[in-house]
Write an enzyme that holds these catalytic residues in place. Structure first.
Site, PDB file in Angstrom:
ATOM      1  N   LYS A  83       0.861  -1.192   0.000  1.00  0.00           N
ATOM      2  CA  LYS A  83       0.000   0.000   0.000  1.00  0.00           C
ATOM      3  C   LYS A  83       0.893   1.236   0.000  1.00  0.00           C
ATOM      4  CE  LYS A  83      -4.396   1.008   2.303  1.00  0.00           C
ATOM      5  NZ  LYS A  83      -5.099   0.872   3.577  1.00  0.00           N
TER       6      LYS A  83
HETATM    7  O1  G3P Z   1      -9.091   1.872   4.277  1.00  0.00           O
HETATM    8  C1  G3P Z   1      -8.950   3.162   4.748  1.00  0.00           C
HETATM    9  C2  G3P Z   1      -9.748   3.333   5.974  1.00  0.00           C
HETATM   10  O2  G3P Z   1      -9.188   2.616   7.009  1.00  0.00           O
HETATM   11  C3  G3P Z   1      -9.960   4.721   6.408  1.00  0.00           C
HETATM   12  O3  G3P Z   1     -11.139   4.692   7.111  1.00  0.00           O
HETATM   13  O4  G3P Z   1     -12.799   5.476   8.712  1.00  0.00           O
HETATM   14  O5  G3P Z   1     -10.350   5.982   9.062  1.00  0.00           O
HETATM   15  O6  G3P Z   1     -11.640   7.125   7.278  1.00  0.00           O
HETATM   16  P1  G3P Z   1     -11.494   5.899   8.094  1.00  0.00           P
END
Ligand code: G3P
Length: 217
Positions: A83
């Site tokens: 990633k």
């Molecule tokens: O895959 C990316 C994700 O983990 C981000 O999610 O909820 O932290 O914006 P969030």
């Protein structure tokens, strides 16, 4: 639509995988921090549980550093997907790594032009962050729509991996638009199976069944 689970919690990954719903896993530095585990150790454990791609994120921000870290992460298991952040260095590293046959997930995508660059750099997956755009009052789902159109216009093979998913509605909308993959928190994956009428109907069936005095055996 493929389902990835967005967590580094091995118990949760095992639970979802056992149901038979899992096509892959995404992690990031914040999720590793939340797990409280060593990145190499926990990522290896995840790769042993799941057959599909497991995204492990570099933390270097320069090209050379990303390539070095990718070489370390790559050794963890055959199903590692590197990633990389959507920066110019990240795109350059994407081109190099995919040229060597590695799977790459380009993350932190917030615009259609960024997604276009990732596809041109040969990314295996592009991760547009829906929830974080919604947080700013921008409709994150419009980004998924734009990327779908652009990728289809040019037949790019990069898969749209809808990320930063926060709700069942996000999953539904991403599926309607045609995102190839959604990476979803474990609680949201489980919530997809829930419906009040399912619970109510099941209660009614079981109550009637009890009145018959029968057993299936
Ligand atoms: O895959 C990316 C994700 O983990 C981000 O999610 O909820 O932290 O914006 P969030």
């Amino acid at each position: 639509m493929k389902f990835f689970v967005d967590t580094a919690d091995v118990d949760e990954i095992r639970e979802i995988n056992d149901i038979g719903l899992l096509d892959g896993v995404t992690t990031n530095p914040s999720l590793i921090m939340k797990s409280g585990r060593d990145i190499m150790e926990v990522t290896k454990e995840i790769c042993d549980i799941v057959d599909g791609p497991v995204s492990a994120e570099v933390t270097a921000t320069d090209y050379d550093g990303m390539i070095k870290e990718a070489a370390v992460l790559e050794k963890i298991a055959k199903n590692i997907c590197i990633k990389l952040p959507l920066t110019l260095d990240g795109l350059k590293a994407c081109k190099t790594l995919t040229g060597r046959g590695m799977k790459v997930n380009v993350t932190l995508c917030f615009s259609a032009n960024q997604a276009l660059l990732a596809a041109k750099a040969g990314a295996t997956f592009i991760s547009p962050f829906i929830g974080r755009l919604d947080d700013l009052g921008v409709d994150g789902m419009e980004l998924i729509e734009e990327i779908r159109v652009i990728y289809d216009n040019y037949d790019f093979k990069t898969e749209i991996l809808a990320a930063s998913i926060r709700s069942a509605d996000h999953v539904k909308q991403a599926a309607i638009i045609g995102a190839d993959v959604a990476t979803i928190p474990p609680a949201v994956i489980k919530s997809l199976a829930k419906h009040a009428l399912t619970d109510k109907g099941l209660d009614a069936f079981l109550a009637d069944w009890a009145k018959t005095g029968q057993k299936i055996e």
